[in-house]
Design an enzyme around this catalytic site. Structure first.
Site, PDB file in Angstrom:
ATOM      1  N   GLY A  17       0.818  -1.214   0.000  1.00 35.34           N
ATOM      2  CA  GLY A  17       0.000   0.000   0.000  1.00 35.34           C
ATOM      3  C   GLY A  17       0.849   1.261   0.000  1.00 35.34           C
ATOM      4  N   THR A  43       5.223  -7.215   4.027  1.00 38.95           N
ATOM      5  CA  THR A  43       4.951  -8.621   4.367  1.00 38.95           C
ATOM      6  C   THR A  43       4.794  -9.463   3.110  1.00 38.95           C
ATOM      7  OG1 THR A  43       3.805  -7.903   6.359  1.00 38.95           O
ATOM      8  CG2 THR A  43       3.345 -10.129   5.599  1.00 38.95           C
ATOM      9  N   CYS A  44       4.015  -8.989   2.174  1.00 40.02           N
ATOM     10  CA  CYS A  44       3.662  -9.792   0.998  1.00 40.02           C
ATOM     11  C   CYS A  44       4.908 -10.276   0.256  1.00 40.02           C
ATOM     12  CB  CYS A  44       2.782  -8.964   0.067  1.00 40.02           C
ATOM     13  SG  CYS A  44       2.380  -9.819  -1.442  1.00 40.02           S
ATOM     14  N   CYS A  49       2.780 -13.514   0.889  1.00 40.14           N
ATOM     15  CA  CYS A  49       2.253 -14.081  -0.368  1.00 40.14           C
ATOM     16  C   CYS A  49       3.321 -14.683  -1.289  1.00 40.14           C
ATOM     17  CB  CYS A  49       1.539 -13.006  -1.184  1.00 40.14           C
ATOM     18  SG  CYS A  49       0.800 -11.684  -0.238  1.00 40.14           S
ATOM     19  N   LYS A  52       5.540 -17.575   0.212  1.00 41.42           N
ATOM     20  CA  LYS A  52       4.573 -18.646   0.520  1.00 41.42           C
ATOM     21  C   LYS A  52       4.206 -19.409  -0.742  1.00 41.42           C
ATOM     22  CE  LYS A  52       0.588 -17.912  -0.244  1.00 41.42           C
ATOM     23  NZ  LYS A  52      -0.333 -17.164   0.543  1.00 41.42           N
ATOM     24  N   GLY A 177      -6.650 -21.671  12.644  1.00 41.68           N
ATOM     25  CA  GLY A 177      -7.546 -22.231  11.629  1.00 41.68           C
ATOM     26  C   GLY A 177      -7.791 -21.268  10.492  1.00 41.68           C
ATOM     27  N   TYR A 179      -6.058 -18.452   7.313  1.00 39.93           N
ATOM     28  CA  TYR A 179      -5.292 -18.550   6.065  1.00 39.93           C
ATOM     29  C   TYR A 179      -3.898 -19.161   6.289  1.00 39.93           C
ATOM     30  CZ  TYR A 179      -8.077 -15.114   3.226  1.00 39.93           C
ATOM     31  OH  TYR A 179      -9.020 -14.436   2.495  1.00 39.93           O
ATOM     32  N   ILE A 180      -3.156 -18.547   7.223  1.00 37.65           N
ATOM     33  CA  ILE A 180      -1.736 -18.903   7.328  1.00 37.65           C
ATOM     34  C   ILE A 180      -1.567 -20.326   7.849  1.00 37.65           C
ATOM     35  CG2 ILE A 180       0.457 -18.308   8.462  1.00 37.65           C
ATOM     36  CD1 ILE A 180      -0.337 -15.384   8.289  1.00 37.65           C
ATOM     37  N   GLU A 183      -2.494 -22.757   5.047  1.00 36.48           N
ATOM     38  CA  GLU A 183      -1.507 -22.780   3.958  1.00 36.48           C
ATOM     39  C   GLU A 183      -0.213 -23.454   4.399  1.00 36.48           C
ATOM     40  OE1 GLU A 183      -2.944 -18.940   1.342  1.00 36.48           O
ATOM     41  OE2 GLU A 183      -1.222 -18.675   2.634  1.00 36.48           O
ATOM     42  N   ARG A 200      -8.689 -24.128  17.787  1.00 39.56           N
ATOM     43  CA  ARG A 200      -9.605 -24.056  18.931  1.00 39.56           C
ATOM     44  C   ARG A 200     -11.078 -24.176  18.528  1.00 39.56           C
ATOM     45  NH1 ARG A 200      -8.923 -17.717  20.796  1.00 39.56           N
ATOM     46  NH2 ARG A 200      -9.640 -16.746  18.877  1.00 39.56           N
ATOM     47  N   GLY A 263      -3.238 -15.091  13.861  1.00 40.98           N
ATOM     48  CA  GLY A 263      -3.638 -13.736  13.498  1.00 40.98           C
ATOM     49  C   GLY A 263      -2.476 -12.760  13.524  1.00 40.98           C
ATOM     50  N   ASP A 304      -2.941  -3.144   6.063  1.00 43.98           N
ATOM     51  CA  ASP A 304      -3.177  -4.010   7.233  1.00 43.98           C
ATOM     52  C   ASP A 304      -3.285  -3.216   8.534  1.00 43.98           C
ATOM     53  OD1 ASP A 304      -3.037  -6.074   5.474  1.00 43.98           O
ATOM     54  OD2 ASP A 304      -1.254  -7.027   6.335  1.00 43.98           O
ATOM     55  N   ALA A 342      -8.185 -15.983  -2.342  1.00 37.05           N
ATOM     56  CA  ALA A 342      -7.820 -17.399  -2.458  1.00 37.05           C
ATOM     57  C   ALA A 342      -7.014 -17.800  -1.250  1.00 37.05           C
ATOM     58  CB  ALA A 342      -6.994 -17.631  -3.722  1.00 37.05           C
ATOM     59  N   HIS A 437     -13.482 -26.066 -23.237  1.00 37.03           N
ATOM     60  CA  HIS A 437     -13.438 -27.504 -23.010  1.00 37.03           C
ATOM     61  C   HIS A 437     -12.134 -28.105 -23.501  1.00 37.03           C
ATOM     62  CE1 HIS A 437     -15.224 -31.397 -22.268  1.00 37.03           C
ATOM     63  NE2 HIS A 437     -14.762 -31.800 -23.427  1.00 37.03           N
ATOM     64  N   GLU A 442     -15.094 -24.597 -16.928  1.00 39.08           N
ATOM     65  CA  GLU A 442     -16.332 -24.609 -17.722  1.00 39.08           C
ATOM     66  C   GLU A 442     -17.531 -25.044 -16.880  1.00 39.08           C
ATOM     67  OE1 GLU A 442     -16.651 -27.585 -20.903  1.00 39.08           O
ATOM     68  OE2 GLU A 442     -15.091 -28.764 -19.924  1.00 39.08           O
TER      69      GLU A 442
HETATM   70  P1  NDP Z   1      -6.584 -15.309  10.543  1.00 40.04           P
HETATM   71  O1  NDP Z   1      -7.268 -14.188  11.204  1.00 40.04           O
HETATM   72  O2  NDP Z   1      -7.012 -15.727   9.181  1.00 40.04           O
HETATM   73  O3  NDP Z   1      -6.664 -16.590  11.470  1.00 40.04           O
HETATM   74  C1  NDP Z   1      -6.211 -16.565  12.783  1.00 40.04           C
HETATM   75  C2  NDP Z   1      -6.541 -17.889  13.407  1.00 40.04           C
HETATM   76  O4  NDP Z   1      -5.939 -17.955  14.685  1.00 40.04           O
HETATM   77  C3  NDP Z   1      -8.030 -18.118  13.599  1.00 40.04           C
HETATM   78  O5  NDP Z   1      -8.334 -19.444  13.285  1.00 40.04           O
HETATM   79  C4  NDP Z   1      -8.222 -17.823  15.081  1.00 40.04           C
HETATM   80  O6  NDP Z   1      -9.232 -18.557  15.678  1.00 40.04           O
HETATM   81  C5  NDP Z   1      -6.917 -18.311  15.653  1.00 40.04           C
HETATM   82  N1  NDP Z   1      -6.600 -17.647  16.911  1.00 40.04           N
HETATM   83  C6  NDP Z   1      -6.618 -16.324  17.190  1.00 40.04           C
HETATM   84  N2  NDP Z   1      -6.261 -16.102  18.455  1.00 40.04           N
HETATM   85  C7  NDP Z   1      -6.011 -17.310  19.002  1.00 40.04           C
HETATM   86  C8  NDP Z   1      -5.624 -17.730  20.300  1.00 40.04           C
HETATM   87  N3  NDP Z   1      -5.419 -16.867  21.283  1.00 40.04           N
HETATM   88  N4  NDP Z   1      -5.472 -19.062  20.501  1.00 40.04           N
HETATM   89  C9  NDP Z   1      -5.701 -19.948  19.519  1.00 40.04           C
HETATM   90  N5  NDP Z   1      -6.074 -19.600  18.283  1.00 40.04           N
HETATM   91  C10 NDP Z   1      -6.231 -18.290  18.027  1.00 40.04           C
HETATM   92  O7  NDP Z   1      -5.050 -14.912  10.598  1.00 40.04           O
HETATM   93  P2  NDP Z   1      -3.782 -15.493   9.889  1.00 40.04           P
HETATM   94  O8  NDP Z   1      -2.691 -15.280  10.877  1.00 40.04           O
HETATM   95  O9  NDP Z   1      -4.009 -16.855   9.353  1.00 40.04           O
HETATM   96  O10 NDP Z   1      -3.615 -14.497   8.669  1.00 40.04           O
HETATM   97  C11 NDP Z   1      -3.672 -13.092   8.848  1.00 40.04           C
HETATM   98  C12 NDP Z   1      -4.295 -12.455   7.648  1.00 40.04           C
HETATM   99  O11 NDP Z   1      -3.366 -12.432   6.578  1.00 40.04           O
HETATM  100  C13 NDP Z   1      -5.502 -13.195   7.096  1.00 40.04           C
HETATM  101  O12 NDP Z   1      -6.674 -12.834   7.745  1.00 40.04           O
HETATM  102  C14 NDP Z   1      -5.507 -12.782   5.664  1.00 40.04           C
HETATM  103  O13 NDP Z   1      -6.266 -11.628   5.515  1.00 40.04           O
HETATM  104  C15 NDP Z   1      -4.046 -12.534   5.355  1.00 40.04           C
HETATM  105  N6  NDP Z   1      -3.491 -13.649   4.565  1.00 40.04           N
HETATM  106  C16 NDP Z   1      -3.931 -13.822   3.291  1.00 40.04           C
HETATM  107  C17 NDP Z   1      -3.464 -14.860   2.529  1.00 40.04           C
HETATM  108  C18 NDP Z   1      -3.989 -15.051   1.153  1.00 40.04           C
HETATM  109  O14 NDP Z   1      -4.520 -14.114   0.578  1.00 40.04           O
HETATM  110  N7  NDP Z   1      -3.882 -16.252   0.580  1.00 40.04           N
HETATM  111  C19 NDP Z   1      -2.493 -15.796   3.046  1.00 40.04           C
HETATM  112  C20 NDP Z   1      -2.103 -15.538   4.403  1.00 40.04           C
HETATM  113  C21 NDP Z   1      -2.591 -14.492   5.123  1.00 40.04           C
HETATM  114  P3  NDP Z   1     -10.752 -18.056  15.722  1.00 40.04           P
HETATM  115  O15 NDP Z   1     -11.224 -18.192  14.310  1.00 40.04           O
HETATM  116  O16 NDP Z   1     -11.400 -18.999  16.651  1.00 40.04           O
HETATM  117  O17 NDP Z   1     -10.720 -16.651  16.213  1.00 40.04           O
END
Ligand code: NDP
Length: 452
Positions: A17, A43-44, A49, A52, A177, A179-180, A183, A200, A263, A304, A342, A437, A442
């Protein structure tokens, strides 16, 4: 002409950005400075990105080698991975991109400071012990991985470290659970690491369509990832080189690496924001209006650090909106509603628009079209993978509200679908489109039977 300020625009942070904003402002004849204390591209480019996706490619070769046997290839034995070659080649590529970013900034005419900058006041930025005045300050400092507090936190690594590991682990625990986590679980598993994902909640990628994310989970499981849902880490201890990861169930996983992908938090500490009227949320992210103005009239923020949608193309679009607002005719806009995205999970996931669940909350007549089939590669290549595609349609207007896919090339395919959904295409227009095709894509124009 005597200038009132040293700079028209001072950008803090040279990520996606910040660099776009700086270059666009400079191209409009503005005097611009950019300060970056870490790496150019943010970061990207450096720890997100780009590296990765290189790792995703690396992790897909074993399956491709396996599939190639059905096409007559015989590799005798499975080739082995040299982690250091992969890691170092990746780093060389990132350094090449850093150089390109440097050229882009310098050729734009902006001044680049490879140092930390802090805000000394609403119109003042200090860098390298010198304070410069700027009419406008843009904070584009991005985010940083967040790891919650727990016993043994010091043994956990984040996505930042994953790109520079000295050795590839034999066993890894990935926490989260989102994106990161998803992946990296796929990358590690594909590279031959025994991978456990601990989350969790009850299901991965919870903000996305449930049927699709269940399919991702099923695919990952088939490839070998071990899942521990509804589980948290109680503690991590270290015993002679390896880690013992204790879950709240009492189950202990031994591993060489524990990756926390829990996160990311906005990078706003020690920036000097206390010298401005900028308002932050509890998680540190900066509050802005629709034109990225903070509560301080001279300070803007995007990407971000404002914690809206943490995606590179969104930060770039935000930068274009801001620069057009500040120095252009203000016609550029951003629509956060239909952002195609994605997840480079394995299997891959692409999505644009509403999930079935979200559409059902907002619309009364939601029509669901689904297609599930075996990818053509597997007819000879073997393997149990299935591609899943879904269209979410508003029965009243025939508008396609959402378009989702799990399977090979999902990102490439959903990008095109994103144009259709953004343009307000109807299901009838999808149906009237001639397919390509043989392709997986398709299927999106041949889904005739409504399943729900
Ligand atoms: P996300 O917000 O996607 O996921 C964070 C995960 O961590 C969630 O599953 C969350 O659980 C869990 N979590 C949060 N706090 C805790 C805790 N205290 N204990 C246990 N689990 C916890 O973040 P990411 O770090 O995966 O990625 C950050 C951002 O980067 C993404 O949101 C995305 O926007 C971007 N990104 C994009 C990509 C792409 O475009 N392909 C690739 C990688 C990153 P819960 O859901 O229960 O809160």
């Amino acid at each position: 002409m005597l200038r009132k300020y040293d700079y028209d625009l001072f950008v803090i942070g040279a990520g996606s950005g910040g660099v776009r904003a700086a270059r666009m402002a400079a191209s409009k004849g503005k005097k611009v400075a950019v300060a970056e204390e870490r790496y150019l591209g943010g970061t990207c480019v450096n720890v997100g990105c780009v590296p990765k996706k290189l790792f995703v490619y690396a992790s897909q070769f074993p399956e491709l080698y396996k599939a190639s046997e059905g096409f007559g290839w015989n590799f005798k034995t499975m080739p082995s991975l040299d982690w250091k070659i992969l890691r170092n080649n990746k780093t060389k590529e990132i350094e090449r991109l850093n150089g390109i970013y440097q050229d882009l900034i310098e050729h734009s005419g902006a001044d680049l400071f490879n140092s930390r900058a802090t805000i000394a006041g609403p119109n003042n930025v200090t860098v390298n012990k010198t304070t410069y005045s700027a009419e406008t300050i843009l904070v584009a400092t991005g985010g940083w991985p967040f790891v919650p507090d727990f016993q043994g936190k010091e043994f956990a690594v984040t996505s930042n470290e994953m790109f520079y590991l000295e050795e590839l682990p034999k066993k890894a625990v990935v926490v989260g659970g989102g994106y990161i986590a998803v992946e990296f679980a796929g990358i590690l598993n594909g590279l031959g690491v025994e991978t456990h994902l601990v989350y969790r909640g009850p299901r991965l990628l919870k903000s996305f369509d449930k049927e699709m994310t269940n399919k991702i989970c099923e695919g990952m499981q088939r490839k070998g990832v071990h899942f521990h849902f509804n589980s948290e880490i109680r503690r991590i201890t270290k015993t002679s080189g390896s880690l013992n990861v204790t879950l709240d169930s009492g189950c202990v996983l031994d591993a060489d690496l524990a990756l926390y992908a829990t996160g990311r938090k906005a990078n706003t500490e020690a920036l000097g924001l206390e010298n401005t009227a900028v308002v932050r949320r509890e998680n540190g992210s900066i509050v802005v209006d629709s034109f990225f103005a903070t509560a301080d009239p001279n300070v803007y923020a995007l990407g971000d650090v404002i914690d809206r949608v943490q995606l590179t193309p969104v930060a770039i679009q935000e930068a274009m909106v801001l620069i057009d607002h500040l120095y252009g005719d203000g016609a550029t806009t951003i629509n956060y509603d239909n952002i195609p995205t994605a997840v480079f999970s394995q299997p891959e996931f692409g999505s644009v628009g509403l999930s079935e669940e979200k559409a059902s909350e907002r619309y009364t007549d939601v029509q669901i079209f689904v297609s599930e089939f075996r990818p053509m590669l597997q007819t000879l290549g073997g393997g149990g993978e299935r591609i899943l595609m879904k269209l979410v349609v508003d029965g009243e207007t025939d508008l396609v509200l959402g378009c989702h896919m799990v399977g090979e090339h999902a990102a490439e395919i959903i990008q095109g679908m994103g144009i259709a959904v953004t343009a307000g295409a109807t299901k009838a227009q999808f149906d009237a489109t001639v397919g390509i095709h043989p392709s997986a894509a398709e299927e999106f124009v041949t889904m005739r039977s409504q399943v729900r």
